[in-house]
Design an enzyme around this catalytic site. Structure first.
Site, PDB file in Angstrom:
ATOM      1  N   GLU A  24      -3.860 -41.753  -4.753  1.00 56.99           N
ATOM      2  CA  GLU A  24      -4.261 -41.127  -3.493  1.00 56.99           C
ATOM      3  C   GLU A  24      -5.665 -41.597  -3.149  1.00 56.99           C
ATOM      4  O   GLU A  24      -6.514 -41.766  -4.028  1.00 56.99           O
ATOM      5  CB  GLU A  24      -4.240 -39.605  -3.583  1.00 56.99           C
ATOM      6  CG  GLU A  24      -4.712 -38.947  -2.292  1.00 56.99           C
ATOM      7  CD  GLU A  24      -4.320 -37.485  -2.171  1.00 56.99           C
ATOM      8  OE1 GLU A  24      -4.411 -36.941  -1.062  1.00 56.99           O
ATOM      9  OE2 GLU A  24      -3.918 -36.895  -3.181  1.00 56.99           O
ATOM     10  N   ASN A  62       4.775 -33.677   0.738  1.00 55.99           N
ATOM     11  CA  ASN A  62       3.991 -33.771  -0.491  1.00 55.99           C
ATOM     12  C   ASN A  62       4.001 -32.474  -1.278  1.00 55.99           C
ATOM     13  O   ASN A  62       4.539 -32.406  -2.369  1.00 55.99           O
ATOM     14  CB  ASN A  62       2.549 -34.156  -0.164  1.00 55.99           C
ATOM     15  CG  ASN A  62       1.621 -33.932  -1.335  1.00 55.99           C
ATOM     16  OD1 ASN A  62       1.846 -34.468  -2.418  1.00 55.99           O
ATOM     17  ND2 ASN A  62       0.594 -33.112  -1.165  1.00 55.99           N
ATOM     18  N   GLU A  63       3.430 -31.432  -0.698  1.00 59.37           N
ATOM     19  CA  GLU A  63       3.196 -30.213  -1.469  1.00 59.37           C
ATOM     20  C   GLU A  63       3.466 -29.000  -0.571  1.00 59.37           C
ATOM     21  O   GLU A  63       2.788 -27.983  -0.673  1.00 59.37           O
ATOM     22  CB  GLU A  63       1.743 -30.223  -1.952  1.00 59.37           C
ATOM     23  CG  GLU A  63       1.472 -29.447  -3.208  1.00 59.37           C
ATOM     24  CD  GLU A  63       0.055 -29.669  -3.694  1.00 59.37           C
ATOM     25  OE1 GLU A  63      -0.121 -30.043  -4.866  1.00 59.37           O
ATOM     26  OE2 GLU A  63      -0.900 -29.498  -2.905  1.00 59.37           O
ATOM     27  N   CYS A  92      -2.203 -34.929  -0.670  1.00 59.41           N
ATOM     28  CA  CYS A  92      -2.506 -34.219   0.573  1.00 59.41           C
ATOM     29  C   CYS A  92      -2.869 -35.164   1.700  1.00 59.41           C
ATOM     30  O   CYS A  92      -2.794 -34.789   2.877  1.00 59.41           O
ATOM     31  CB  CYS A  92      -3.632 -33.212   0.340  1.00 59.41           C
ATOM     32  SG  CYS A  92      -3.173 -31.851  -0.753  1.00 59.41           S
TER      33      CYS A  92
END
Length: 664
Positions: A52, A382-383, A251
């Site tokens: 990331e 993603n989350e 993120c």
């Protein structure tokens, strides 16, 4: 081996199979390694890399560009640049002045710099780099820029690399001519190594000159690619022998707003046409504000696929599902407007795998890679959590499965390993028949040690698990005081025996975050640390490396009294067969402060009379690696002898031990 501590414990203790270590009486452990049958294959993707662009991991890190804001596209177009001899509130007749100018409105390379030189002896333009520029004596650097003469007779651009005191350590003068945009380049070789150098531009003649895409790269990049990746950082990744590369996050996929989400289509094609974007981590944490953190996308999706190929790793891209980071605004795309997001996913598969006569396959081919990248996985979201995620995921799942049934879709269970979000997500995804679910856990070292059995009870016929982000937090989640110390790494090693023992369920795992600039970080801990000149692996890096380079091909059992070793007397273990190397591989973790004697009894196959043990150990749990002591905690190798079908070994305190013994 019989240690002095055993002798001191007395004959009775030895006969009883125990020994006294410090104030603790440990029985000698008899472990049975059963090679007669395998439990499950160890997937090639078992240990991989999560990348990331956080902590200046891309621009200022892996992407080797040394100029910050090279095309003047930051929100403040002159950020990173300075004009030390000029005053914005003066006509600057003794120097000159530069101002950004817009080519056009829209997206892409919107701005260029109009440099007005009134006195060539007085005017200077400087770039500070990413917390300075790391410059190495004797290395070659390629300086390039676009320019056009606008008025007058500015006839040359002089580029100088400066040390921290402002002394010139390399220079080149490049003639410029013509009223049309042209690209210019020169190679320069500095005579000094500096950590925080800078670039100085001066000019010959007077008048107005347009400048754009001012760039400086080392020529010695990974695989020698022009304007490529930083060689030492990629080498650390290559040495991990990763099974997959997950990109671009994290993120960062979601963004802080929908308008500022990561859009892969804007990161491919000619580099100078890719629009820049403010990095979502630039002002996320008050303890580490970095308003100069942007993404140039010189490291874009094509380069990620290319890097995956270089590493021999499966590419695993993650795409926005139409929900902004729920730790920020949580902005949603209405369900009836989700179509373009789904199309982005379908087009990405075409970009990666399509023939050259498809629209996106042609884009890939035009970038120099006509062969498909053979992508097998794609991640949706993603989350994210809650009903908003599930209803959007269903739309993606249906569309991708119908058009590309061979693609494996990765879903997510949210940001936590337990609680309402997790339980809801897992329930819904299981009912849908999800293929792989991504779980994340940033928890204390104790949590990792206590959860070595986490996957023992997971349904063997249910979804497979991707342990996509994890790292032991020495203080607290997102604390700037978290350390990559030996306790965190050792606790992760203990936990990872549980991941490996459950290879029937767990098929992909990755530590996160991957990289951090020593002066540009936002989040700790991180697996690899770097500055402008050097990089090193943390103890956590070496744990990951030992697992990934010793994963074996097939899971087998290692037990004590018929039970898995999951923390009894602070010992943890897993075992595999390596059919390629023809070896049995054991991983034994001792989280206690005392040495422990183990006897390994092998059954099912005959083994040779000696093997090796790769040991990672440190008696000080707070010890870290650093730029001054890059291998303070690093592996060493010793021999282990075998008698018949058994071997004895003393497991050092606070240690990870990889035992490899050839099979006859």
């Amino acid at each position: 081996m019989i240690t002095e501590t055993i002798k001191k414990a007395g004959l009775a203790a030895v006969l009883a199979g125990t020994f006294l270590a410090g104030n603790t009486l440990f029985a000698q452990k008899e472990l049975t390694v059963d090679m007669s049958e395998t439990i499950a294959p160890i997937q090639p993707t078992m240990y991989g890399i999560f990348f990331e662009d956080i902590n200046f991991a891309a621009d200022g890190g892996l992407y080797a560009e040394m100029i910050k804001n090279r095309s003047f596209e930051f929100t403040i177009p002159m950020m990173g640049w300075s004009q030390p001899n000029s005053d914005r509130h003066s006509y600057n007749n003794e120097s000159g002045y530069a101002l950004p100018v817009k080519y056009f409105e829209g997206e892409g390379n919107l701005n260029f710099l109009r440099v007005q030189v009134k006195n060539a002896e007085g005017y200077e333009l400087h770039n500070e780099g990413f917390r300075g520029m790391g410059i190495k004596e004797g290395d070659t650097y390629r300086f390039t820029f676009d320019a056009k003469q606008m008025a007058g007779a500015v006839s040359a651009v002089k580029a100088e690399l400066l040390d921290e005191e402002g002394n010139t350590i390399a220079e080149a003068s490049i003639p410029v001519s013509g009223s049309e945009w042209s690209n210019y380049k020169a190679e320069i070789v500095p005579n000094k190594t500096v950590m925080k150098g800078s670039l100085k531009l001066t000019f010959e003649g007077t008048g107005e000159l347009g400048l754009d895409m001012i760039s400086l790269f080392p020529t010695d990049t990974w695989n020698g690619r022009e304007n490529g990746l930083r060689k030492d950082l990629v080498q650390l990744l290559y040495d991990l022998d990763p099974g997959f590369l997950r990109f671009p996050g994290g993120c960062i996929v979601e963004g802080r707003t929908l308008a500022r989400r990561y859009q892969w289509k804007k990161t491919v094609g000619p580099v100078d046409e890719r629009p820049s974007l403010v990095n979502r981590w630039n002002t996320e944490f008050d303890h580490r504000l970095t308003p100069d953190y942007y993404q140039s996308f010189g490291l874009g999706f094509f380069e990620y696929f290319q890097l995956s190929e270089d590493l021999g790793a499966e590419p695993l891209p993650i795409l926005s599902c139409g929900i902004v980071c729920q730790f920020n605004t949580g902005e949603l795309v209405p369900m009836d407007e989700l179509g373009p997001y789904v199309q982005d996913a379908l087009d990405l598969i075409e970009f990666a795998n399509g023939s050259t006569d498809t629209p996106w396959g042609k884009v890939r081919a035009d970038m120099g890679h006509p062969e498909p990248f053979n992508m097998k996985y794609i991640g949706v979201g993603n989350e994210q959590w809650g009903p908003e995620y599930i209803e959007r995921y269903k739309v993606f799942n249906k569309a991708i499965s119908e058009k590309y049934p061979e693609i494996i879709i990765v879903s997510g269970s949210g940001p936590f390993p337990d609680g309402d979000y997790f339980e809801y997500g897992m329930k819904e995804l299981k009912e849908m028949g999800a293929e792989i679910i991504d779980e994340h856990y940033y928890r204390s070292p104790e949590w990792f040690r206590e959860n070595a059995t986490r996957y023992d009870s997971y349904d063997r016929n249910g979804p497979k698990i991707f342990a996509g982000e994890y790292a032991a937090q020495s203080v607290a989640i997102a604390s700037p005081d978290n350390k990559n110390n030996w306790e965190t790494a050792l606790s992760e090693a203990a936990f990872m025996t549980g991941l490996e023992r459950n290879a029937e369920v767990v098929q992909l795992t990755s530590y996160a975050p991957l990289m951090a600039h020593a002066e540009g970080w936002q989040w700790t801990p991180d697996m690899i640390w770097f500055n402008n000149l050097e990089s090193y692996g943390t103890p956590n890096y070496y744990v990951q490396k030992l697992y990934s380079t010793n994963k074996g091909t097939d899971l087998i059992s290692v037990t004590q009294n018929g039970e898995d070793l999951v923390g009894q007397d602070e010992l943890y273990a897993s075992a595999t067969l390596d059919s390629e190397a023809k070896e049995v591989v054991l991983k034994v973790v001792n989280t206690s402060s005392e040495a422990q004697e183990i006897q390994l009894n092998f059954k099912g196959k005959s083994i040779k009379n000696k093997g090796k043990v790769i040991v990672l150990k440190e008696e000080n749990l707070t010890q870290e690696n650093s730029f001054d002591a890059q291998e303070a905690i690093s592996p060493s190798t010793e021999e282990i002898k075998v008698k018949g079908d058994s071997a004895s070994y003393e497991v050092a305190p606070y240690s990870l031990n990889i035992i490899r013994i050839p099979v006859k």
